[in-house]
Design a protein around this motif. Sequence first.
Motif, PDB file in Angstrom:
ATOM      1  N   ALA A  49      14.704  -9.171 -16.974  1.00 12.50           N
ATOM      2  CA  ALA A  49      14.237  -8.982 -15.599  1.00 12.50           C
ATOM      3  C   ALA A  49      14.790 -10.007 -14.625  1.00 12.50           C
ATOM      4  O   ALA A  49      14.716  -9.803 -13.409  1.00 12.50           O
ATOM      5  CB  ALA A  49      12.705  -9.022 -15.565  1.00 12.50           C
ATOM      6  N   VAL A  60      10.334  -2.780 -16.551  1.00 15.94           N
ATOM      7  CA  VAL A  60      11.066  -3.450 -15.477  1.00 15.94           C
ATOM      8  C   VAL A  60      12.476  -3.722 -15.981  1.00 15.94           C
ATOM      9  O   VAL A  60      12.662  -4.331 -17.041  1.00 15.94           O
ATOM     10  CB  VAL A  60      10.375  -4.766 -15.076  1.00 15.94           C
ATOM     11  N   GLN A  66      12.500  -7.668  -7.235  1.00 16.46           N
ATOM     12  CA  GLN A  66      12.059  -7.559  -8.619  1.00 16.46           C
ATOM     13  C   GLN A  66      10.546  -7.647  -8.714  1.00 16.46           C
ATOM     14  O   GLN A  66       9.927  -6.973  -9.549  1.00 16.46           O
ATOM     15  CB  GLN A  66      12.713  -8.650  -9.475  1.00 16.46           C
ATOM     16  N   PHE A  81       9.950  -5.688 -20.330  1.00 18.75           N
ATOM     17  CA  PHE A  81      10.842  -6.362 -19.389  1.00 18.75           C
ATOM     18  C   PHE A  81      12.219  -6.478 -20.032  1.00 18.75           C
ATOM     19  O   PHE A  81      12.372  -7.115 -21.072  1.00 18.75           O
ATOM     20  CB  PHE A  81      10.321  -7.761 -19.047  1.00 18.75           C
TER      21      PHE A  81
END
Length: 254
Positions: free
Chosen positions: A175, A94, A155, A172
Motif C-alpha cells: 500500500a 487496498v 491512499q 493490503f
Amino acid sequence: MASPMVRLSGIRKSFGAHEVLCGIDLEVAKGTTVAVIGPSGSGKSTLLRCVNHLAPPTSGTVEIDGESVSLGPTASKRQQEAHLNRMRSQVGMVFQRFNLFPHKTALGNVMEGLIAVKRMPRAEATEAAHAMLKRVDLGGFADAHPVRLSGGQQQRVAIARALVMQPKVMLFDEATSALDPELVDEVLNVMRDLAVGGLTMIVVTHEMHFARDVADQVVFMDQGSVVERGPPEHIFGAPTHERTRSFLKKIIKS
C-alpha cells in the motif's frame, strides 16, 4: 479453540505453465495482523488476490470466517457469482495504486460501494462516509477530487473506501510502494491504528519496520512457497532458514 478468520489450504496458482504459488497453507487468527514479506516475484501479491478470488486459485481452498469463498462444482454459474460477490464484500483490499474514481470527490469515492453494492440510502451513506474520512484524518477533504490530493491522501481515501464496507478482513498489497518516502508514514499510521483496533489484516509489505513492530505473525515467501513463518521476534531476531537470513540481510540496512 476459535477457528481462524482466514484459512488457506493447499493454494496453488498457475499462469499457463508457470506455477506462481506452490501449495500454500496459511491461517490468520481473528483480530491479528500477518505481514507477508519476500523478494519481488515470490508470489506475495498473487497470494492476496487468491484470498478474494481476484485470481482464483488453480487448486486449494480459501475460507473466510469458516465459509469457503468458492462454492463447489455442482453450483450454477449464477449461484457461484452471487456467492463470490457476497464473500468479496467481507474482504476489503487496498492496492499499490489508489484506483480512485477521478471524477468523484473523496466523499463520493468512499460512498460508492455503500450505494452501489449495499444499496444504502444516500443520506445514510453520506454520514457513514464522512465518519470514515474523519477516521483516516481526512475530514476536511471530503469535497476534494483525487487530483487535488497527495498520494498519501489518495491512499487513505482508498483505505476509507474499503473500511466503510465493514469488512471482516483487510488485505493490503504494498500500500505504500507508490508513495514518495515522506508520505509513507501517514498511511502506515492508519494501518497501525487498524491493527491496534483488532481488525484482521494480511499485509504484503517491504516496510520491515512495520512488519517487525506491528504484525503478530510474519510470513517469508520465496519462489511461490512459504519458507518460514513466526512471530516478528523470531523472523527478524533468529530466522531459521538461510533464505530468510539472506533476504533480511540485503533489505535491512545496518
